[in-house]
Design an enzyme around this catalytic site. Structure first.
Site, mmCIF file in Angstrom:
data_model
loop_
_atom_site.group_PDB
_atom_site.id
_atom_site.type_symbol
_atom_site.label_atom_id
_atom_site.label_comp_id
_atom_site.label_asym_id
_atom_site.label_seq_id
_atom_site.Cartn_x
_atom_site.Cartn_y
_atom_site.Cartn_z
ATOM 1 N N GLY A 69 0.617 -1.431 -0.031
ATOM 2 C CA GLY A 69 -0.091 0.170 0.226
ATOM 3 C C GLY A 69 0.870 1.511 0.201
ATOM 4 O O GLY A 69 0.292 2.251 -0.671
ATOM 5 N N THR A 70 2.166 1.570 0.616
ATOM 6 C CA THR A 70 2.663 2.285 0.587
ATOM 7 C C THR A 70 3.195 2.788 -0.278
ATOM 8 O O THR A 70 3.524 4.390 -1.106
ATOM 9 C CB THR A 70 3.973 2.105 1.695
ATOM 10 O OG1 THR A 70 3.445 1.977 2.694
ATOM 11 C CG2 THR A 70 4.936 3.125 1.848
ATOM 12 N N GLN A 185 -6.992 -0.077 3.535
ATOM 13 C CA GLN A 185 -8.383 -0.670 4.539
ATOM 14 C C GLN A 185 -9.958 -1.011 4.707
ATOM 15 O O GLN A 185 -10.383 -2.083 4.849
ATOM 16 C CB GLN A 185 -8.480 0.586 5.704
ATOM 17 C CG GLN A 185 -7.285 0.500 6.537
ATOM 18 C CD GLN A 185 -6.798 -0.548 7.288
ATOM 19 O OE1 GLN A 185 -7.819 -1.541 7.623
ATOM 20 N NE2 GLN A 185 -5.782 -0.507 7.785
ATOM 21 N N SER A 205 -3.674 -3.415 -0.139
ATOM 22 C CA SER A 205 -2.325 -3.793 0.103
ATOM 23 C C SER A 205 -3.106 -5.786 0.136
ATOM 24 O O SER A 205 -4.761 -5.547 0.815
ATOM 25 C CB SER A 205 -1.501 -3.346 1.017
ATOM 26 O OG SER A 205 -0.816 -4.102 2.019
ATOM 27 N N HIS A 207 -1.393 -7.616 2.514
ATOM 28 C CA HIS A 207 -1.607 -8.425 3.857
ATOM 29 C C HIS A 207 -3.161 -7.576 4.358
ATOM 30 O O HIS A 207 -2.614 -7.990 5.888
ATOM 31 C CB HIS A 207 -0.643 -7.872 4.990
ATOM 32 C CG HIS A 207 -0.282 -6.643 5.219
ATOM 33 N ND1 HIS A 207 -0.170 -5.972 6.457
ATOM 34 C CD2 HIS A 207 -0.229 -5.338 4.310
ATOM 35 C CE1 HIS A 207 0.654 -4.714 6.325
ATOM 36 N NE2 HIS A 207 0.531 -4.536 5.229
ATOM 37 N N CYS A 335 0.900 2.562 12.537
ATOM 38 C CA CYS A 335 2.953 3.093 12.200
ATOM 39 C C CYS A 335 2.820 3.993 13.430
ATOM 40 O O CYS A 335 3.769 4.843 13.245
ATOM 41 C CB CYS A 335 2.094 3.626 11.327
ATOM 42 S SG CYS A 335 1.874 2.163 9.926
HETATM 43 N N1 PLP Z 1 -2.931 2.792 3.937
HETATM 44 C C1 PLP Z 1 -4.154 2.676 4.576
HETATM 45 C C2 PLP Z 1 -4.922 3.114 4.724
HETATM 46 C C3 PLP Z 1 -3.242 2.146 5.775
HETATM 47 O O1 PLP Z 1 -3.877 1.097 7.005
HETATM 48 C C4 PLP Z 1 -1.959 1.056 5.649
HETATM 49 C C5 PLP Z 1 -1.146 0.253 6.180
HETATM 50 O O2 PLP Z 1 -1.596 0.093 7.664
HETATM 51 C C6 PLP Z 1 -1.322 1.595 4.329
HETATM 52 C C7 PLP Z 1 -1.932 2.852 3.329
HETATM 53 C C8 PLP Z 1 0.023 1.087 3.867
HETATM 54 O O3 PLP Z 1 0.475 -0.436 3.300
HETATM 55 P P1 PLP Z 1 1.256 -1.195 3.705
HETATM 56 O O4 PLP Z 1 1.379 -1.862 4.999
HETATM 57 O O5 PLP Z 1 1.004 -2.254 2.813
HETATM 58 O O6 PLP Z 1 2.491 -0.320 2.645
#
Ligand code: PLP
Length: 391
Positions: A69-70, A185, A205, A207, A335
């Site tokens: 996701g990042t 999410q 994402s 996971h 995070c």
């Molecule tokens: N965006 C949202 C809303 C998230 O909750 C998260 C992870 O908690 C991310 C992005 C980042 O995803 P990833 O952990 O796959 O990098």
């Protein structure tokens, strides 16, 4: 152990794990090569593309696998910026993005980075339940706006944004503005089956829905001119370079297919557990629910999300005590936890620093049982009492 932190990550589903196994051992072919063993890897990637596309009503040519996701969020913002710059090479227009104060840091920190390159960013303030309205977004449009990025569902307080309405009203005003949504999410948690018709870009994402970590996707609507973010080889139609993580992608696809097939049952099970937990937490004095809540309804709040502020306790101390009893929970987003700063999401919806200190996030899955909920609620009440009596 009672695992109540599914927004941080989920346990891998058996079908996802099993789908990965061959590609971690005997099926090691590089999906870009031409011989038989490579063709099997390529086929697995294609299968996963179909499985992921069907969750949002997209075509396979519109799904690009990433490392999570990042990366997808970084790509969405930076790719949109590069495309804007390319179109405006001879102009000194700085460019403008509209996003919100409640986004994940993957969006907020990328937006801040783009500000250092001269881009203006409007961070819309949500209402007290975390909602952003279509009118707020269209009201913030500027002549040089090139991107709107509003999340589909909030990772801390579970608020589901009216993303289709937001996208449609932006489109009605401006055809040239890209619309991105961070659906990390929401993907595999709620029905997004026609969201690809409304937005241009969507991040997800693996996971968060029972797939492996380190793999995700960006949906890029066909026809959208969009710059790559990771440069190199011609993988992913030349838009996202790097040898494919075939095992991870196969696991992501299998998890997506499972989520798609069982969505209604999963939603009902999670919502019933959520409502049961909230009813029990309401017996503790001075508990405020963060985000919208109405029993038996998941149209405005993720079915498995519970976020509360409990007066007179420190969320971090509660987490440690809960951990001591085998309960995994979170205070604010994973995070942000560990950081001393109060949650930016709780701040944006108007919680005071004092209220935010006592925040607790419980995110359920359909694997949880009523017994687990009852036990966890009992332990939480006990922990609150102990922390309060310490003063
Ligand atoms: N965006 C949202 C809303 C998230 O909750 C998260 C992870 O908690 C991310 C992005 C980042 O995803 P990833 O952990 O796959 O990098």
């Amino acid at each position: 152990m009672i695992y109540l932190d599914n927004a941080a990550t989920t346990k891998i589903e058996d079908v996802s794990f099993n789908a990965m196994l061959p590609f971690l051992k005997e099926e090691y072919g590089n999906a870009s090569a031409v011989y038989e063993i490579a063709r099997r890897s390529k086929k697995a990637v294609f299968e996963a593309r179909k499985q992921c596309a069907s969750l949002i009503g997209a075509g396979t040519s519109e799904i690009f696998f990433t490392s999570g996701g990042t990366e997808s969020d970084n790509w969405a913002l930076c790719g949109a910026y590069e495309s804007f710059r390319k179109k405006n090479t001879n102009s000194d227009k700085p460019g403008h993005i509209i996003t919100t104060q409640v986004e994940h840091h993957a969006i907020l920190h990328t937006a801040e980075y783009l500000e250092t390159l001269g881009v203006s960013v409007t961070y819309l303030k949500p209402d007290k339940e975390g909602f952003i309205s279509p009118e707020q977004v269209t009201g913030a449009l500027r002549e040089d706006t090139f991107l709107v990025s509003v999340m589909t569902a909030n990772n801390e307080i579970g608020t589901i944004e009216p993303i289709r309405e937001i996208a449609d009203s932006v489109r009605a005003n401006r055809k040239d503005v890209l619309i991105h949504t961070d659906a990390v999410q929401a993907f595999g948690q709620i029905d997004l089956s026609d969201n690809a018709k409304h937005v241009d870009l969507l991040s997800a994402s693996s996971h968060k829905l029972g797939g492996p970590k380190g793999v995700g996707m960006l949906f890029v609507r066909d026809g959208v001119k969009f710059s790559p973010y990771i440069r190199g080889g011609m993988q992913e139609s030349g838009r996202r370079a790097g040898t494919e993580n075939v095992a991870g992608i196969a696991g992501f696809g299998a998890a997506a297919e499972l989520a798609f097939a069982g969505l209604d049952a999963k939603i009902s099970a999670e919502m019933a557990l959520r409502d049961r937990m909230i009813a029990k937490l309401a017996d503790i004095t001075d508990v405020i629910i963060n985000g919208p809540y109405s029993e038996g309804d998941y149209s405005k709040r993720l079915p498995g999300n519970i976020s509360v502020c409990i007066k007179g306790i420190e969320g971090e101390s509660a987490l440690i005590m809960l951990d001591g009893q085998g309960i995994c929970a979170s205070s604010g987003s994973a995070c942000a936890s560990g950081a001393r700063e109060p949650s930016h999401v709780l701040k944006a919806i108007g919680r005071s620093d004092d209220e935010s200190k006592g925040s607790l996030r419980l995110t359920l899955s359909n694997r949880n049982t009523e017994e687990e909920i009852d036990k966890a609620a009992f332990v939480i009440a006990d922990v609150v009492e102990k922390l309060r009596s310490r003063g």
